[in-house]
Motif scaffolding. Structure first.
Motif, PDB file in Angstrom:
ATOM      1  N   GLN A   1       0.833  -1.215   0.000  1.00 28.99           N
ATOM      2  CA  GLN A   1       0.000   0.000   0.000  1.00 28.99           C
ATOM      3  C   GLN A   1       0.862   1.258   0.000  1.00 28.99           C
ATOM      4  O   GLN A   1       0.571   2.222  -0.711  1.00 28.99           O
ATOM      5  CB  GLN A   1      -0.926   0.014   1.209  1.00 28.99           C
ATOM      6  N   ILE A   2       1.927   1.248   0.804  1.00 34.05           N
ATOM      7  CA  ILE A   2       2.806   2.420   0.878  1.00 34.05           C
ATOM      8  C   ILE A   2       3.519   2.634  -0.461  1.00 34.05           C
ATOM      9  O   ILE A   2       3.591   3.749  -0.961  1.00 34.05           O
ATOM     10  CB  ILE A   2       3.826   2.259   2.023  1.00 34.05           C
ATOM     11  N   LEU A   3       4.050   1.567  -1.021  1.00 27.37           N
ATOM     12  CA  LEU A   3       4.779   1.698  -2.285  1.00 27.37           C
ATOM     13  C   LEU A   3       3.854   2.104  -3.425  1.00 27.37           C
ATOM     14  O   LEU A   3       4.251   2.892  -4.291  1.00 27.37           O
ATOM     15  CB  LEU A   3       5.519   0.401  -2.599  1.00 27.37           C
ATOM     16  N   THR A   4       2.621   1.630  -3.414  1.00 22.62           N
ATOM     17  CA  THR A   4       1.645   2.053  -4.426  1.00 22.62           C
ATOM     18  C   THR A   4       1.345   3.545  -4.264  1.00 22.62           C
ATOM     19  O   THR A   4       1.306   4.284  -5.254  1.00 22.62           O
ATOM     20  CB  THR A   4       0.345   1.234  -4.310  1.00 22.62           C
ATOM     21  N   ALA A   5       1.155   4.001  -3.029  1.00 23.26           N
ATOM     22  CA  ALA A   5       0.887   5.428  -2.791  1.00 23.26           C
ATOM     23  C   ALA A   5       2.061   6.283  -3.228  1.00 23.26           C
ATOM     24  O   ALA A   5       1.870   7.348  -3.839  1.00 23.26           O
ATOM     25  CB  ALA A   5       0.580   5.657  -1.320  1.00 23.26           C
ATOM     26  N   ILE A   6       3.295   5.828  -2.962  1.00 19.32           N
ATOM     27  CA  ILE A   6       4.482   6.583  -3.404  1.00 19.32           C
ATOM     28  C   ILE A   6       4.534   6.628  -4.926  1.00 19.32           C
ATOM     29  O   ILE A   6       4.771   7.679  -5.505  1.00 19.32           O
ATOM     30  CB  ILE A   6       5.766   5.974  -2.806  1.00 19.32           C
ATOM     31  N   ALA A   7       4.288   5.486  -5.562  1.00 19.90           N
ATOM     32  CA  ALA A   7       4.328   5.436  -7.030  1.00 19.90           C
ATOM     33  C   ALA A   7       3.261   6.339  -7.637  1.00 19.90           C
ATOM     34  O   ALA A   7       3.514   7.031  -8.622  1.00 19.90           O
ATOM     35  CB  ALA A   7       4.141   3.998  -7.503  1.00 19.90           C
ATOM     36  N   GLU A   8       2.060   6.359  -7.050  1.00 18.94           N
ATOM     37  CA  GLU A   8       0.985   7.200  -7.560  1.00 18.94           C
ATOM     38  C   GLU A   8       1.281   8.680  -7.333  1.00 18.94           C
ATOM     39  O   GLU A   8       0.910   9.528  -8.142  1.00 18.94           O
ATOM     40  CB  GLU A   8      -0.335   6.829  -6.913  1.00 18.94           C
ATOM     41  N   ALA A   9       1.938   8.980  -6.218  1.00 18.63           N
ATOM     42  CA  ALA A   9       2.240  10.376  -5.883  1.00 18.63           C
ATOM     43  C   ALA A   9       3.388  10.906  -6.725  1.00 18.63           C
ATOM     44  O   ALA A   9       3.407  12.080  -7.083  1.00 18.63           O
ATOM     45  CB  ALA A   9       2.567  10.504  -4.397  1.00 18.63           C
ATOM     46  N   ALA A  10       4.345  10.057  -7.034  1.00 16.36           N
ATOM     47  CA  ALA A  10       5.577  10.512  -7.699  1.00 16.36           C
ATOM     48  C   ALA A  10       5.435  10.702  -9.179  1.00 16.36           C
ATOM     49  O   ALA A  10       4.512  10.568  -9.814  1.00 16.36           O
ATOM     50  CB  ALA A  10       6.699   9.512  -7.435  1.00 16.36           C
TER      51      ALA A  10
END
Length: 124
Positions: A115-124
């Motif tokens: 979930q964290i890595l998906t949120a980072i990928a979506e944010a970046a």
């Protein structure tokens, strides 16, 4: 030159007052190949942001002691450092996308590494 997404110079500022939760988040982020910097509250986070120009994402708890909670920190970051992406988290408070600056993400606790890595990928 690094070309993969996780190897690009994303530096994540983790703002979390709970020691063990902060360590776990830092471990998740670092194990995925990102650089992670830590702050125990919004005041420390602002000091770090003023000193460093390489922070690309702020991952903040919503409920924190100090002069600002995570939502106020998110608004301050958006106002002073517009390119920085915001990811907020909480186990007690549910927030809507309107509570965060445009483009901000919310991840409920307890969260997984995915979930964290998906949120980072979506944010970046």
């Amino acid at each position: 030159m690094n070309t993969s997404t996780s190897e690009r110079t994303h530096v994540i500022l983790v703002v979390e007052d709970e020691f063990l939760i902060r360590l776990d988040a830092l471990d998740m982020i670092r194990s995925a190949g990102f650089e992670a910097v830590e702050a125990v509250d919004a005041d420390e986070a602002i000091s770090i942001l003023e000193a460093r120009r390489d922070i690309t994402v702020v991952f903040t708890d919503v409920q924190m002691p100090g002069s600002m909670d995570g939502l106020k920190l998110a608004a301050a970051v958006r106002g002073r450092w517009p390119p920085i992406k915001i990811i907020a988290t909480s186990g007690n408070v549910r927030i809507g996308l309107d509570d965060l600056p445009k483009g901000g993400r919310f991840v409920a606790k307890p969260y997984t590494k995915a979930q964290i890595l998906t949120a980072i990928a979506e944010a970046a």
